[in-house]
Design an enzyme around this catalytic site. Structure first.
Site, mmCIF file in Angstrom:
data_model
loop_
_atom_site.group_PDB
_atom_site.id
_atom_site.type_symbol
_atom_site.label_atom_id
_atom_site.label_comp_id
_atom_site.label_asym_id
_atom_site.label_seq_id
_atom_site.Cartn_x
_atom_site.Cartn_y
_atom_site.Cartn_z
ATOM 1 N N ARG A 1 -13.006 -8.712 -8.047
ATOM 2 C CA ARG A 1 -12.216 -9.926 -8.352
ATOM 3 C C ARG A 1 -13.128 -11.151 -8.423
ATOM 4 N NH1 ARG A 1 -8.878 -8.768 -5.203
ATOM 5 N NH2 ARG A 1 -7.587 -7.752 -6.758
ATOM 6 N N GLY B 1 -2.413 -11.197 -0.707
ATOM 7 C CA GLY B 1 -3.861 -11.036 -0.506
ATOM 8 C C GLY B 1 -4.645 -11.485 -1.714
ATOM 9 N N LYS B 2 -4.147 -11.126 -2.893
ATOM 10 C CA LYS B 2 -4.815 -11.568 -4.130
ATOM 11 C C LYS B 2 -4.771 -13.096 -4.246
ATOM 12 C CE LYS B 2 -3.675 -7.883 -7.464
ATOM 13 N NZ LYS B 2 -2.931 -7.648 -8.726
ATOM 14 N N ASP C 1 -8.985 -2.193 1.266
ATOM 15 C CA ASP C 1 -10.202 -2.793 1.847
ATOM 16 C C ASP C 1 -10.752 -2.036 3.063
ATOM 17 O OD1 ASP C 1 -10.613 -4.743 -0.031
ATOM 18 O OD2 ASP C 1 -9.677 -6.356 1.125
ATOM 19 N N ASP D 1 -4.782 -7.513 -12.921
ATOM 20 C CA ASP D 1 -4.454 -6.107 -12.672
ATOM 21 C C ASP D 1 -5.712 -5.441 -12.158
ATOM 22 O OD1 ASP D 1 -2.170 -4.280 -12.733
ATOM 23 O OD2 ASP D 1 -3.523 -3.040 -13.908
ATOM 24 N N ARG E 1 2.446 -11.269 -7.031
ATOM 25 C CA ARG E 1 3.294 -11.262 -5.827
ATOM 26 C C ARG E 1 2.513 -10.690 -4.646
ATOM 27 N NH1 ARG E 1 7.915 -13.620 -7.388
ATOM 28 N NH2 ARG E 1 8.576 -13.087 -9.504
ATOM 29 N N ASN E 2 1.238 -10.461 -4.858
ATOM 30 C CA ASN E 2 0.384 -9.914 -3.798
ATOM 31 C C ASN E 2 -0.297 -11.081 -3.074
ATOM 32 O OD1 ASN E 2 -1.988 -8.945 -2.480
ATOM 33 N ND2 ASN E 2 -1.866 -7.058 -3.675
HETATM 34 P P1 ITT Z 1 0.783 -8.005 -8.619
HETATM 35 O O1 ITT Z 1 1.023 -6.990 -9.724
HETATM 36 O O2 ITT Z 1 1.995 -8.816 -8.301
HETATM 37 O O3 ITT Z 1 -0.445 -8.840 -8.859
HETATM 38 P P2 ITT Z 1 0.083 -5.643 -7.049
HETATM 39 O O4 ITT Z 1 -0.369 -5.446 -5.640
HETATM 40 O O5 ITT Z 1 1.211 -4.748 -7.547
HETATM 41 O O6 ITT Z 1 0.463 -7.184 -7.236
HETATM 42 P P3 ITT Z 1 -1.678 -4.360 -8.962
HETATM 43 O O7 ITT Z 1 -0.574 -3.736 -9.729
HETATM 44 O O8 ITT Z 1 -2.817 -4.977 -9.721
HETATM 45 O O9 ITT Z 1 -1.157 -5.511 -7.991
HETATM 46 O O10 ITT Z 1 -2.214 -3.271 -7.947
HETATM 47 C C1 ITT Z 1 -3.479 -3.417 -7.393
HETATM 48 C C2 ITT Z 1 -3.574 -2.581 -6.140
HETATM 49 O O11 ITT Z 1 -4.956 -2.156 -6.024
HETATM 50 C C3 ITT Z 1 -3.292 -3.432 -4.911
HETATM 51 O O12 ITT Z 1 -1.978 -3.307 -4.481
HETATM 52 C C4 ITT Z 1 -4.289 -2.872 -3.901
HETATM 53 O O13 ITT Z 1 -3.734 -1.770 -3.255
HETATM 54 C C5 ITT Z 1 -5.445 -2.408 -4.763
HETATM 55 N N1 ITT Z 1 -6.481 -3.458 -4.819
HETATM 56 C C6 ITT Z 1 -6.796 -4.293 -5.848
HETATM 57 N N2 ITT Z 1 -7.769 -5.145 -5.503
HETATM 58 C C7 ITT Z 1 -8.077 -4.857 -4.224
HETATM 59 C C8 ITT Z 1 -8.970 -5.407 -3.296
HETATM 60 O O14 ITT Z 1 -9.738 -6.438 -3.591
HETATM 61 N N3 ITT Z 1 -9.028 -4.866 -2.086
HETATM 62 C C9 ITT Z 1 -8.228 -3.832 -1.743
HETATM 63 N N4 ITT Z 1 -7.337 -3.266 -2.545
HETATM 64 C C10 ITT Z 1 -7.249 -3.778 -3.790
#
Ligand code: ITT
Length: 194
Positions: free
Chosen positions: A181, A12-13, A155, A70, A9-10
């Site tokens: 990633r 950005g991902k 970031d 994750d 649900r992110n």
């Molecule tokens: P989903 O579970 O729906 O995928 P989420 O944002 O809750 O979304 P996570 O539980 O994996 O995802 O939390 C990862 C957090 O770590 C994310 O919210 C960012 O704050 C940080 N993060 C992960 N990858 C990152 C990146 O490439 N750049 C910046 N922050 C990142």
């Protein structure tokens, strides 16, 4: 080739996955195509456990090939925090700005060479026949103040090893040269092409 449902649900991902997996022989589909998928509680103690929890939950509802991510930032002087709690470091529903402010406060007075950290990404792929995880790491430093507008999450605070800019000061292609990633996605893409 079956579509690959990206269980996040992110936004950005998801944007990064569309870029990183552009050459895999599967259409990439986001969760917006599956409104029935509920929010999934991330109850695991590790990135791998949580990635598998998310992927299995989305597969149970959609029946498709699912990819879950994750990820998080592990800061050495904080004993690996915020780690698996990165998204909710400043509390449930915290914004990226809240989380960054808490991290800067936790690191107040720590000199640049003591601010070592790594981003971690575990991708879980769950298909009809297989469950498999791919890990990517990115070492670097936590900056003393936020810089840049690009990307998401932490970031603006993260300077990957070998750089002076934060991830938020880079284009998507530049971030992908270093990022946790991108490294995990390359291992996944190699596997999918085989
Ligand atoms: P989903 O579970 O729906 O995928 P989420 O944002 O809750 O979304 P996570 O539980 O994996 O995802 O939390 C990862 C957090 O770590 C994310 O919210 C960012 O704050 C940080 N993060 C992960 N990858 C990152 C990146 O490439 N750049 C910046 N922050 C990142």
């Amino acid at each position: 080739m079956p579509p690959l449902i990206v269980a996040t649900r992110n936004a950005g991902k998801l944007l990064e996955f569309r870029h990183l997996l552009a050459t895999v022989p599967h259409p990439i589909v986001g969760l917006e195509a599956f409104p029935a998928v509920p929010a999934v509680a991330e109850t695991g103690a590790t990135f791998t456990e949580n990635a598998l929890i998310k992927a299995r939950a989305v597969r149970a509802v959609t029946g498709g090939w699912v990819l879950a991510d994750d990820s998080g930032l592990c800061v050495d002087v904080l004993g690996g925090a915020p780690g698996v709690s990165s998204a909710r470091y400043a509390g449930e529903g915290a914004s990226d700005a809240d989380n960054m402010a808490k991290l800067l406060t936790a690191l107040q007075g720590v000199p640049p060479n003591g601010r070592t950290a790594q981003f971690v990404c575990v991708l879980a792929l769950v298909t009809d026949t297989d469950e498999r995880c791919f890990t990517g790491l990115c070492p670097g430093l936590v900056a003393t103040s936020a810089r840049g507008q690009a990307g998401f999450g932490y970031d603006p605070l993260f300077i990957p090893e070998g750089e002076t800019r934060t991830f938020a000061e880079m284009t998507a292609a530049e971030k992908a040269r270093y990022s946790h990633r991108a490294r995990a996605a390359r291992a996944l893409a190699d596997y999918l092409r085989r």
